[in-house]
Scaffold this motif. Structure first.
Motif, PDB file in Angstrom:
ATOM      1  N   ASP A  64       0.854  -1.180   0.000  1.00  0.00           N
ATOM      2  CA  ASP A  64       0.000   0.000   0.000  1.00  0.00           C
ATOM      3  C   ASP A  64       0.889   1.229   0.000  1.00  0.00           C
ATOM      4  N   GLU A  65       0.327   2.373   0.180  1.00  0.00           N
ATOM      5  CA  GLU A  65       1.105   3.612   0.138  1.00  0.00           C
ATOM      6  C   GLU A  65       1.921   3.858   1.407  1.00  0.00           C
ATOM      7  N   GLY A  66       1.748   3.034   2.421  1.00  0.00           N
ATOM      8  CA  GLY A  66       2.497   3.213   3.656  1.00  0.00           C
ATOM      9  C   GLY A  66       3.950   2.822   3.488  1.00  0.00           C
ATOM     10  N   ASN A  67       4.700   2.965   4.561  1.00  0.00           N
ATOM     11  CA  ASN A  67       6.113   2.633   4.532  1.00  0.00           C
ATOM     12  C   ASN A  67       6.401   1.302   5.204  1.00  0.00           C
ATOM     13  N   GLU A  68       5.405   0.437   5.272  1.00  0.00           N
ATOM     14  CA  GLU A  68       5.590  -0.866   5.901  1.00  0.00           C
ATOM     15  C   GLU A  68       6.702  -1.623   5.194  1.00  0.00           C
ATOM     16  N   TYR A  69       7.555  -2.230   5.987  1.00  0.00           N
ATOM     17  CA  TYR A  69       8.675  -3.000   5.445  1.00  0.00           C
ATOM     18  C   TYR A  69       8.536  -4.410   5.986  1.00  0.00           C
ATOM     19  N   PRO A  70       7.978  -5.324   5.200  1.00  0.00           N
ATOM     20  CA  PRO A  70       7.753  -6.687   5.693  1.00  0.00           C
ATOM     21  C   PRO A  70       9.053  -7.390   6.084  1.00  0.00           C
ATOM     22  N   VAL A  71       8.999  -8.193   7.122  1.00  0.00           N
ATOM     23  CA  VAL A  71      10.158  -8.959   7.580  1.00  0.00           C
ATOM     24  C   VAL A  71      10.724  -9.789   6.440  1.00  0.00           C
ATOM     25  N   GLN A  72       9.845 -10.367   5.643  1.00  0.00           N
ATOM     26  CA  GLN A  72      10.253 -11.179   4.507  1.00  0.00           C
ATOM     27  C   GLN A  72      11.205 -10.396   3.592  1.00  0.00           C
ATOM     28  N   CYS A  73      10.984  -9.101   3.459  1.00  0.00           N
ATOM     29  CA  CYS A  73      11.831  -8.274   2.599  1.00  0.00           C
ATOM     30  C   CYS A  73      13.255  -8.195   3.141  1.00  0.00           C
ATOM     31  N   GLY A  74      13.403  -8.172   4.434  1.00  0.00           N
ATOM     32  CA  GLY A  74      14.738  -8.128   5.023  1.00  0.00           C
ATOM     33  C   GLY A  74      15.575  -9.326   4.618  1.00  0.00           C
ATOM     34  N   ASN A  75      14.961 -10.492   4.606  1.00  0.00           N
ATOM     35  CA  ASN A  75      15.663 -11.697   4.190  1.00  0.00           C
ATOM     36  C   ASN A  75      16.032 -11.634   2.708  1.00  0.00           C
ATOM     37  N   ILE A  76      15.145 -11.109   1.902  1.00  0.00           N
ATOM     38  CA  ILE A  76      15.395 -10.988   0.465  1.00  0.00           C
ATOM     39  C   ILE A  76      16.528  -9.997   0.209  1.00  0.00           C
ATOM     40  N   VAL A  77      16.504  -8.860   0.894  1.00  0.00           N
ATOM     41  CA  VAL A  77      17.579  -7.869   0.751  1.00  0.00           C
ATOM     42  C   VAL A  77      18.912  -8.478   1.167  1.00  0.00           C
ATOM     43  N   SER A  78      18.913  -9.166   2.291  1.00  0.00           N
ATOM     44  CA  SER A  78      20.146  -9.750   2.810  1.00  0.00           C
ATOM     45  C   SER A  78      20.754 -10.759   1.835  1.00  0.00           C
ATOM     46  N   THR A  79      19.940 -11.685   1.342  1.00  0.00           N
ATOM     47  CA  THR A  79      20.473 -12.701   0.427  1.00  0.00           C
ATOM     48  C   THR A  79      20.862 -12.094  -0.915  1.00  0.00           C
ATOM     49  N   THR A  80      20.109 -11.111  -1.375  1.00  0.00           N
ATOM     50  CA  THR A  80      20.416 -10.465  -2.658  1.00  0.00           C
ATOM     51  C   THR A  80      21.703  -9.658  -2.549  1.00  0.00           C
ATOM     52  N   PHE A  81      21.875  -8.944  -1.455  1.00  0.00           N
ATOM     53  CA  PHE A  81      23.097  -8.173  -1.232  1.00  0.00           C
ATOM     54  C   PHE A  81      24.303  -9.107  -1.259  1.00  0.00           C
ATOM     55  N   SER A  82      24.207 -10.217  -0.562  1.00  0.00           N
ATOM     56  CA  SER A  82      25.305 -11.191  -0.543  1.00  0.00           C
ATOM     57  C   SER A  82      25.578 -11.742  -1.938  1.00  0.00           C
ATOM     58  N   LYS A  83      24.519 -12.013  -2.699  1.00  0.00           N
ATOM     59  CA  LYS A  83      24.681 -12.549  -4.053  1.00  0.00           C
ATOM     60  C   LYS A  83      25.364 -11.532  -4.966  1.00  0.00           C
ATOM     61  N   VAL A  84      25.008 -10.260  -4.829  1.00  0.00           N
ATOM     62  CA  VAL A  84      25.650  -9.217  -5.635  1.00  0.00           C
ATOM     63  C   VAL A  84      27.163  -9.250  -5.425  1.00  0.00           C
ATOM     64  N   TYR A  85      27.582  -9.308  -4.164  1.00  0.00           N
ATOM     65  CA  TYR A  85      29.019  -9.290  -3.893  1.00  0.00           C
ATOM     66  C   TYR A  85      29.691 -10.598  -4.288  1.00  0.00           C
ATOM     67  N   GLU A  86      28.946 -11.689  -4.274  1.00  0.00           N
ATOM     68  CA  GLU A  86      29.480 -12.960  -4.779  1.00  0.00           C
ATOM     69  C   GLU A  86      29.740 -12.847  -6.288  1.00  0.00           C
ATOM     70  N   ILE A  87      28.779 -12.287  -7.002  1.00  0.00           N
ATOM     71  CA  ILE A  87      28.924 -12.099  -8.452  1.00  0.00           C
ATOM     72  C   ILE A  87      30.089 -11.160  -8.750  1.00  0.00           C
TER      73      ILE A  87
END
Length: 148
Positions: free
Chosen positions: A111-134
């Motif tokens: 929605d238009e709010g600034n809610e940041y789902p916990v699930q997103c934190g895990n996605i950001v974390s794994t994606t960040f790690s993958k970027v640096y692996e690449i």
């Protein structure tokens, strides 16, 4: 490269979204700040304008690869395999999360709010790690993941 979970939580509670957090963490790694870049990244929040389309962790990851391997001035050259690196990230992301879209990954609507789902934190974390692996793989041997 592991993400500091407290730093991730801190940024999320400060109202930053996935794409912004990806770049803040990347800038942290470089010992830099760039508020204008972080402002620009807000356009990618919530799947581009909170539309639920392409996930901000993915677009942020592509931008983070660009920050590290892209062309930044007329006298610079981007890494010869920058597009391949981004495509490796894209393929990994879709395989790992089953979709590249926020609406296909999250089990609720944005929605238009600034809610940041916990699930997103895990996605950001794994994606960040993958970027640096690449980035590490291509820094060591630019041809090692070449499938072109």
């Amino acid at each position: 490269m592991a993400v500091d979970a407290f730093r991730l939580f801190q940024l999320a509670t400060q109202g930053f979204c996935c794409s912004q957090i990806m770049l803040i963490l990347g800038l942290d790694e470089q010992g830099k700040e760039n508020p204008d870049l972080i402002k620009a990244m807000q356009g990618l929040c919530g799947g581009i304008g909170r539309s639920g389309k392409t996930c901000g962790a993915l677009t942020g990851g592509a931008c983070l690869i660009g920050l590290n391997a892209g062309k930044g001035s007329a006298s610079e050259f981007s890494h010869a395999k920058i597009h391949r690196m981004i495509n490796v990230l894209l393929e990994w992301f879709e395989e790992t999360h089953g979709s590249i879209e926020c609406s296909g990954i999250l089990d609720h609507s944005l929605d238009e709010g600034n809610e940041y789902p916990v699930q997103c934190g895990n996605i950001v974390s794994t994606t960040f790690s993958k970027v640096y692996e690449i980035l590490a793989v291509y820094a060591e041997d630019p041809e090692s993941m070449d499938e072109d």
